[in-house]
Design an enzyme around this catalytic site. Structure first.
Site, PDB file in Angstrom:
ATOM      1  N   GLY A 185       0.802  -1.325  -0.004  1.00 50.43           N
ATOM      2  CA  GLY A 185       0.092   0.189  -0.084  1.00 50.43           C
ATOM      3  C   GLY A 185       0.773   1.264   0.013  1.00 50.43           C
ATOM      4  O   GLY A 185       0.378   2.363   0.015  1.00 50.43           O
ATOM      5  N   ALA A 186       2.304   1.092   0.081  1.00 48.98           N
ATOM      6  CA  ALA A 186       2.975   2.378   0.144  1.00 48.98           C
ATOM      7  C   ALA A 186       3.027   3.221  -1.189  1.00 48.98           C
ATOM      8  O   ALA A 186       2.662   4.481  -1.053  1.00 48.98           O
ATOM      9  CB  ALA A 186       4.386   2.085   0.320  1.00 48.98           C
ATOM     10  N   GLY A 187       2.872   2.516  -2.134  1.00 45.88           N
ATOM     11  CA  GLY A 187       2.619   3.222  -3.455  1.00 45.88           C
ATOM     12  C   GLY A 187       1.139   4.081  -3.695  1.00 45.88           C
ATOM     13  O   GLY A 187       1.151   5.034  -3.973  1.00 45.88           O
ATOM     14  N   ASP A 188       0.099   3.331  -3.237  1.00 49.08           N
ATOM     15  CA  ASP A 188      -1.161   3.846  -3.355  1.00 49.08           C
ATOM     16  C   ASP A 188      -1.151   4.888  -1.915  1.00 49.08           C
ATOM     17  O   ASP A 188      -1.732   6.235  -2.226  1.00 49.08           O
ATOM     18  CB  ASP A 188      -2.313   2.734  -2.894  1.00 49.08           C
ATOM     19  CG  ASP A 188      -2.240   1.855  -3.733  1.00 49.08           C
ATOM     20  OD1 ASP A 188      -2.102   2.111  -5.008  1.00 49.08           O
ATOM     21  OD2 ASP A 188      -2.459   0.407  -3.423  1.00 49.08           O
TER      22      ASP A 188
END
Length: 94
Positions: free
Chosen positions: A34-37
């Site tokens: 979820g880091a990119g999101d």
């Protein structure tokens, strides 16, 4: 405007034929899901609050906001459940 994320190395932004490196706050990652999101959510939230960045300084602030969202997301497990709250972002101001 282009944002290229590089994990713990931060983000490179390209705007008006200039490239800038925006470092990320150091964190102890637990789960990178979820880091990119979270980064992209930070970019969109910044634009929602302040409009499209018009200056190089605004582009850097926008990327910094996204970086903080992405970095703080990695300090918890999960994706949506790990999404940082605005209070966490505010606490990590420079």
């Amino acid at each position: 405007m282009v944002f290229v994320t590089d994990g713990e190395n931060g983000t490179y932004t390209v705007c008006k034929d200039q490239t800038f490196h925006v470092p990320v706050i150091p964190v102890q990652p637990v789960d990178t899901t979820g880091a990119g999101d979270a980064f992209m959510a930070g970019i969109l939230r910044y634009i929602h609050l302040f409009g499209l960045p018009k200056t190089h300084q605004e582009v850097i602030r926008c990327a910094d906001f996204g970086n903080k969202m992405g970095a703080l997301c990695t300090t918890k497990t999960g994706a949506l459940t790990a999404m940082p709250r605005i209070e966490e972002i505010e606490k990590n101001k420079d």
